[in-house]
Design an enzyme around this catalytic site. Structure first.
Site, PDB file in Angstrom:
ATOM      1  N   HIS A 136      46.658  26.993  32.954  1.00  0.00           N
ATOM      2  CA  HIS A 136      47.780  27.768  33.495  1.00  0.00           C
ATOM      3  C   HIS A 136      48.013  27.434  34.960  1.00  0.00           C
ATOM      4  CE1 HIS A 136      45.160  31.595  34.440  1.00  0.00           C
ATOM      5  NE2 HIS A 136      45.309  30.910  35.543  1.00  0.00           N
ATOM      6  N   GLU A 141      50.964  30.866  31.040  1.00  0.00           N
ATOM      7  CA  GLU A 141      49.888  30.676  30.081  1.00  0.00           C
ATOM      8  C   GLU A 141      50.291  29.668  29.004  1.00  0.00           C
ATOM      9  OE1 GLU A 141      47.132  31.727  30.891  1.00  0.00           O
ATOM     10  OE2 GLU A 141      46.912  33.902  31.049  1.00  0.00           O
TER      11      GLU A 141
HETATM   12  C1  GLP Z   1      44.395  32.919  38.506  1.00  0.00           C
HETATM   13  C2  GLP Z   1      45.762  32.709  39.209  1.00  0.00           C
HETATM   14  C3  GLP Z   1      46.108  31.254  39.312  1.00  0.00           C
HETATM   15  C4  GLP Z   1      44.882  30.475  39.724  1.00  0.00           C
HETATM   16  C5  GLP Z   1      43.880  30.496  38.601  1.00  0.00           C
HETATM   17  C6  GLP Z   1      42.559  29.789  38.916  1.00  0.00           C
HETATM   18  O1  GLP Z   1      44.456  33.653  37.349  1.00  0.00           O
HETATM   19  N1  GLP Z   1      46.855  33.422  38.618  1.00  0.00           N
HETATM   20  O2  GLP Z   1      47.190  31.090  40.221  1.00  0.00           O
HETATM   21  O3  GLP Z   1      45.215  29.146  39.992  1.00  0.00           O
HETATM   22  O4  GLP Z   1      43.674  31.778  38.094  1.00  0.00           O
HETATM   23  O5  GLP Z   1      41.699  30.581  39.633  1.00  0.00           O
HETATM   24  P1  GLP Z   1      40.411  30.049  40.365  1.00  0.00           P
HETATM   25  O6  GLP Z   1      40.911  29.304  41.551  1.00  0.00           O
HETATM   26  O7  GLP Z   1      39.669  31.292  40.764  1.00  0.00           O
HETATM   27  O8  GLP Z   1      39.685  29.192  39.403  1.00  0.00           O
END
Ligand code: GLP
Length: 239
Positions: A136, A141
């Site tokens: 995503h 999603e």
């Molecule tokens: C979240 C956000 C995203 C983000 C992703 C990855 O749910 N909505 O914008 O890129 O998950 O998160 P992380 O950087 O903590 O792996």
């Protein structure tokens, strides 16, 4: 797609902050698209450091965040509104900040309003992105089509599980969110995507060289004319 490999998370964060600093220096009235999650926190830390040293000035910058849980109170420390204030906005002088309103009475109206605000800003110059384990971007999603505009979305089971680490219990994770759509993101002149850690290696490979499919929303970035991906050694080990 331009791929930059850095040795570790710290180097990745420095590189990413430097790209954002250069953007703002070139165009002080830049419109930035910003992201949440654990990956960009080092970038924000570095930008705050640069700002305090006088190396960057956000006085004319506008910033649009990608997404927000829905519903969620802005004051909740799991809201993206709270995250952005804590990590970045309260430390720097960004002129105008926009985040989808998790408290809006009507989510459909909020989506429409947000999309309009992005358009009225003149468009995003540089959009920062992370990537979910399921591909995503924002909260777009896996789906059987690419949702174009800012929309209300039901979160994937895998996203709820992945994000449960920020909440007391998995059952506290909101089941829905408002997110910029793929077209909203795609209209950005430049895209900067960050990925760190071994857990992202497979999805990064799929994003860069896999099939372009809404089942992996990040794969659409293969078609954008100006994408830079910064990976650390772990996230880039299959490239
Ligand atoms: C979240 C956000 C995203 C983000 C992703 C990855 O749910 N909505 O914008 O890129 O998950 O998160 P992380 O950087 O903590 O792996």
């Amino acid at each position: 797609m331009k791929i930059i490999k850095e040795a570790n998370y710290e180097a990745l964060s420095k590189k990413s902050a430097e790209i954002i600093r250069a953007q703002v220096s070139e165009n002080p009235a830049s419109v930035l698209g910003l992201a949440t999650g654990s990956t960009p926190t080092g970038t924000y830390e570095e930008l705050v450091r640069m700002y305090k040293q006088g190396a960057v000035d956000f006085a004319k910058v506008s910033a649009f965040n990608l997404d927000e849980y829905f519903p969620i109170k802005k004051s909740s420390d799991q809201s993206y509104d709270y995250f952005m204030k804590q990590q970045f906005f309260r430390h720097v002088n960004v002129a105008k900040t926009f985040i989808p309103n998790g408290e809006a009475p009507d989510y459909a109206a909020e989506c429409e309003n947000y999309e309009k605000q992005v358009a009225e800003s003149g468009g995003i110059d540089l959009q920062l992105l992370g990537i979910g384990n399921n591909g995503h971007i924002g909260f777009n999603e896996p789906n059987d089509y690419f949702p174009a505009a800012t929309h209300y979305v039901m979160l994937d089971e895998s996203t709820i599980k992945a994000n449960a680490r920020f909440f007391a219990n998995e059952s506290d994770v909101p089941r829905h969110a408002i997110t910029m759509g793929i077209r909203t993101i795609f209209k950005a002149k430049k895209i900067l995507l960050l990925a760190s850690g071994a857990g992202k290696a497979e999805i990064v490979k799929q994003m860069v060289s896999g099939k372009i499919t809404p089942q992996n929303p990040s794969s659409i970035l293969q078609l954008h004319p100006d994408v830079t991906i910064i990976v650390d050694n772990d996230a880039g080990r299959l490239l």
